[in-house]
Every structure is written in C-alpha cells, then in structure tokens.
Design an enzyme around this catalytic site. Structure first.
Site, PDB file in Angstrom:
ATOM      1  CE  LYS A 211      -2.092  -1.223   3.843  1.00  0.00           C
ATOM      2  NZ  LYS A 211      -1.535  -2.557   4.166  1.00  0.00           N
TER       3      LYS A 211
ATOM      4  NE  ARG B   7      -3.913  -1.644   9.170  1.00  0.00           N
ATOM      5  CZ  ARG B   7      -2.896  -1.085   8.510  1.00  0.00           C
ATOM      6  NH1 ARG B   7      -2.946   0.156   8.135  1.00  0.00           N
ATOM      7  NH2 ARG B   7      -1.833  -1.811   8.223  1.00  0.00           N
TER       8      ARG B   7
ATOM      9  NE  ARG C 256       7.812  -2.892   6.264  1.00  0.00           N
ATOM     10  CZ  ARG C 256       6.505  -2.646   6.299  1.00  0.00           C
ATOM     11  NH1 ARG C 256       5.953  -1.931   5.345  1.00  0.00           N
ATOM     12  NH2 ARG C 256       5.758  -3.114   7.257  1.00  0.00           N
TER      13      ARG C 256
ATOM     14  NE  ARG D 133       6.833  -0.593   9.883  1.00  0.00           N
ATOM     15  CZ  ARG D 133       5.768  -0.519   9.115  1.00  0.00           C
ATOM     16  NH1 ARG D 133       5.818   0.197   8.005  1.00  0.00           N
ATOM     17  NH2 ARG D 133       4.660  -1.139   9.426  1.00  0.00           N
TER      18      ARG D 133
ATOM     19  NE  ARG E 214       2.112  -5.229  10.995  1.00  0.00           N
ATOM     20  CZ  ARG E 214       3.045  -4.784  10.153  1.00  0.00           C
ATOM     21  NH1 ARG E 214       4.296  -5.183  10.261  1.00  0.00           N
ATOM     22  NH2 ARG E 214       2.709  -3.967   9.190  1.00  0.00           N
TER      23      ARG E 214
HETATM   24  P1  B4P Z   1       4.674  -1.613   1.990  1.00  0.00           P
HETATM   25  O1  B4P Z   1       4.332  -0.811   0.787  1.00  0.00           O
HETATM   26  O2  B4P Z   1       5.537  -0.927   3.029  1.00  0.00           O
HETATM   27  O3  B4P Z   1       3.425  -2.261   2.714  1.00  0.00           O
HETATM   28  P2  B4P Z   1       2.137  -1.679   3.441  1.00  0.00           P
HETATM   29  O4  B4P Z   1       1.010  -2.482   2.921  1.00  0.00           O
HETATM   30  O5  B4P Z   1       2.058  -0.190   3.280  1.00  0.00           O
HETATM   31  O6  B4P Z   1       2.520  -1.957   4.972  1.00  0.00           O
HETATM   32  P3  B4P Z   1       1.869  -2.014   6.394  1.00  0.00           P
HETATM   33  O7  B4P Z   1       0.454  -2.494   6.316  1.00  0.00           O
HETATM   34  O8  B4P Z   1       2.853  -2.841   7.150  1.00  0.00           O
HETATM   35  O9  B4P Z   1       1.941  -0.624   7.081  1.00  0.00           O
HETATM   36  P4  B4P Z   1       1.088   0.447   7.886  1.00  0.00           P
HETATM   37  O10 B4P Z   1       2.086   1.520   8.041  1.00  0.00           O
HETATM   38  O11 B4P Z   1      -0.168   0.783   7.173  1.00  0.00           O
HETATM   39  O12 B4P Z   1       5.413  -2.921   1.467  1.00  0.00           O
HETATM   40  C1  B4P Z   1       5.964  -3.864   2.343  1.00  0.00           C
HETATM   41  C2  B4P Z   1       7.312  -4.343   1.825  1.00  0.00           C
HETATM   42  O13 B4P Z   1       7.160  -5.026   0.590  1.00  0.00           O
HETATM   43  C3  B4P Z   1       8.314  -3.215   1.551  1.00  0.00           C
HETATM   44  O14 B4P Z   1       9.572  -3.601   2.002  1.00  0.00           O
HETATM   45  C4  B4P Z   1       8.303  -3.078   0.040  1.00  0.00           C
HETATM   46  O15 B4P Z   1       9.540  -2.621  -0.480  1.00  0.00           O
HETATM   47  C5  B4P Z   1       8.000  -4.478  -0.417  1.00  0.00           C
HETATM   48  N1  B4P Z   1       7.245  -4.519  -1.662  1.00  0.00           N
HETATM   49  C6  B4P Z   1       6.236  -3.693  -2.043  1.00  0.00           C
HETATM   50  N2  B4P Z   1       5.768  -4.046  -3.256  1.00  0.00           N
HETATM   51  C7  B4P Z   1       6.483  -5.158  -3.644  1.00  0.00           C
HETATM   52  C8  B4P Z   1       6.456  -5.993  -4.800  1.00  0.00           C
HETATM   53  N3  B4P Z   1       5.639  -5.792  -5.810  1.00  0.00           N
HETATM   54  N4  B4P Z   1       7.315  -7.046  -4.835  1.00  0.00           N
HETATM   55  C9  B4P Z   1       8.182  -7.275  -3.828  1.00  0.00           C
HETATM   56  N5  B4P Z   1       8.267  -6.506  -2.706  1.00  0.00           N
HETATM   57  C10 B4P Z   1       7.428  -5.455  -2.623  1.00  0.00           C
HETATM   58  O16 B4P Z   1       0.667  -0.134   9.341  1.00  0.00           O
HETATM   59  C11 B4P Z   1       1.555  -0.321  10.452  1.00  0.00           C
HETATM   60  C12 B4P Z   1       0.802  -0.454  11.800  1.00  0.00           C
HETATM   61  O17 B4P Z   1       0.174   0.818  12.148  1.00  0.00           O
HETATM   62  C13 B4P Z   1      -0.380  -1.435  11.869  1.00  0.00           C
HETATM   63  O18 B4P Z   1       0.016  -2.753  12.163  1.00  0.00           O
HETATM   64  C14 B4P Z   1      -1.242  -0.836  13.044  1.00  0.00           C
HETATM   65  O19 B4P Z   1      -0.749  -1.183  14.316  1.00  0.00           O
HETATM   66  C15 B4P Z   1      -1.063   0.652  12.853  1.00  0.00           C
HETATM   67  N6  B4P Z   1      -2.171   1.230  12.035  1.00  0.00           N
HETATM   68  C16 B4P Z   1      -2.005   1.840  10.817  1.00  0.00           C
HETATM   69  N7  B4P Z   1      -3.204   2.244  10.342  1.00  0.00           N
HETATM   70  C17 B4P Z   1      -4.137   1.889  11.277  1.00  0.00           C
HETATM   71  C18 B4P Z   1      -5.557   2.031  11.336  1.00  0.00           C
HETATM   72  N8  B4P Z   1      -6.249   2.604  10.355  1.00  0.00           N
HETATM   73  N9  B4P Z   1      -6.214   1.547  12.428  1.00  0.00           N
HETATM   74  C19 B4P Z   1      -5.543   0.966  13.429  1.00  0.00           C
HETATM   75  N10 B4P Z   1      -4.195   0.796  13.428  1.00  0.00           N
HETATM   76  C20 B4P Z   1      -3.484   1.255  12.358  1.00  0.00           C
END
Ligand code: B4P
Length: 192
Positions: free
Chosen positions: A14, A89, A128, A134, A145
């Site tokens: 995302k 979420r 990551r 992190r 998670r």
């Molecule tokens: P990202 O792009 O970093 O993944 P994400 O889905 O954004 O991550 P996440 O869900 O962990 O984060 P968030 O900050 O929202 O990609 C992950 C990895 O994959 C990276 O290393 C990237 O380089 C790699 N990658 C990407 N695309 C790729 C591809 N095509 N091929 C190979 N590798 C690839 O959430 C973090 C925490 O915050 C949650 O657990 C929760 O505690 C809290 N939180 C956030 N929003 C919340 C909400 N609305 N309500 C309650 N808690 C919340």
C-alpha cells in the site's frame, strides 16, 4: 474531487504504490501508519499510547485513528482528492470515513484491494524488517498483524463490496506492473 482507498493486508504494498499514485494523480496522501509512526517518534501522548498496540501487531483503537483522519482532511481543504493508505482498517473506521466524506459531499470513488499470498507477505515484511528498523517487522509480530487483519480488517472489503466500490488487483509481480494495473482501474473512473 477524487477519493481513493488503497486496501490490503500488511505488506501488500500500500505504501509503495501510494507514493507512485500520488505523484501521477496529484492526490493528498493520508497514511495512518505514517502518521502514527511520526507520533511515536515524537513521543507525543498519542504516540506513546499507539506504540503499545503497534509493537504487539495490534490495531490502534478506532477512536484514536478516526480523530487523526478528521484533522488530516481539515488540513488539506484544497486537495484535488485523497488517497487513504492503511485506512480504514475496521468497519467502524469505514463507516466513520463515509460519514466524514458525506458531510463534505465527496464520497469514496473506488477501493483498490491488493491481493497477495500470505507467504509472500511474510517474506516481504521480514525482508523490510532487516532494513527498516520497524519494531513491528519481526516474525512473531508479523504473524499477529496478519491474524488481526483477518479478524478485523478483511470485513472492510465486504463493506465496500456491498457498495459496489471494491476492485481487486493482483498485488504480486513487479512494482511497475502492479502500478500499471492500479492506474488502469483508476483511469476507468477518473480519466487523466
Ligand atoms: P509496503 O508498501 O511498506 O506495505 P504496506 O502495505 O504499506 O505496509 P503495512 O500495512 O505494514 O503498514 P502500515 O504503516 O499501514 O510494502 C511492504 C514491503 O514489501 C516493503 O519492504 C516493500 O519494499 C516491499 N514490496 C512492495 N511491493 C512489492 C512488490 N511488488 N514485490 C516485492 N516486494 C514489494 O501499518 C503499520 C501499523 O500501524 C499497523 O500494524 C497498526 O498497528 C497501525 N495502524 C495503521 N493504520 C491503522 C488504522 N487505520 N487503524 C488501526 N491501526 C493502524
């Protein structure tokens, strides 16, 4: 105004795809994960509270996150639209977002849901964790998670499906291929 939700499990890409979409479509970025990490880094009362949940792989309580979104929308009154990354979420967050946007007369236009297998999610997040520092990117927390995602977040997809707003996109492949698929979906409802 064009409002887009980028939806998917932890590690589905995302954050990665949001930064590319923002650049192309000039949308304001609302990432609850980024906002929370800034609060944690600044050791604010909100951040101190949120850290307890994030470090355990749990979602931060709805009331905390919903309050943050409301102020973020108010900070960007002239935005061409918003991309919501990692929010909503829970179904309660989705309903709160609908209420906020209905009030502004600019509902969600589309919800793009990234589909990625569980093995691939774990591989990405562990990798990551090796570079991000992190606290929620280790195997034990990642498993929690993903469990939390199935229990509380996946019902959000059904919520938007019932409103005919959900579009599933394959989230495996190169970053560019996935980005192209997301743009194709956006362009069907929001031509450049
Ligand atoms: P990202 O792009 O970093 O993944 P994400 O889905 O954004 O991550 P996440 O869900 O962990 O984060 P968030 O900050 O929202 O990609 C992950 C990895 O994959 C990276 O290393 C990237 O380089 C790699 N990658 C990407 N695309 C790729 C591809 N095509 N091929 C190979 N590798 C690839 O959430 C973090 C925490 O915050 C949650 O657990 C929760 O505690 C809290 N939180 C956030 N929003 C919340 C909400 N609305 N309500 C309650 N808690 C919340």
């Amino acid at each position: 105004m064009f409002n887009l939700v980028l939806f998917g499990p932890p590690g589905s890409g995302k954050g990665t795809q949001s930064s590319k979409i923002i650049e192309k479509y000039n949308l304001a970025h609302v990432s609850t994960g980024d906002i929370l990490r800034i609060e944690v880094a600044n050791e604010t009362p909100l951040g101190t509270e949120a850290k307890k949940f994030m470090d355990q792989g749990m979602l931060v309580p709805d009331e905390v996150v919903i309050g943050m979104i409301s102020s973020k929308l108010d900070e960007n009154p002239n935005a061409a639209g918003f991309i919501f990354d990692g929010f909503p979420r829970t179904v309660a967050q989705a309903q709160a977002l609908d209420n906020l946007l209905d009030f502004k007369n600019h509902p969600i236009n589309i919800v793009l849901s990234l589909i990625v297998s569980e093995d691939e999610l774990k591989t990405r997040l562990i990798s990551r964790g090796e570079s991000s520092g992190r606290s929620d990117d280790n195997e034990e927390v990642i498993t929690k998670r993903i469990k939390e995602y199935h229990a509380k977040t996946s019902p959000v997809a059904d919520y938007y499906k019932s409103k005919n707003k959900l579009v599933e996109v394959k989230g495996e492949g190169t970053v560019e291929t996935i980005f192209d698929s997301l743009c194709d979906e956006i362009d069907t409802i929001q031509p450049e």
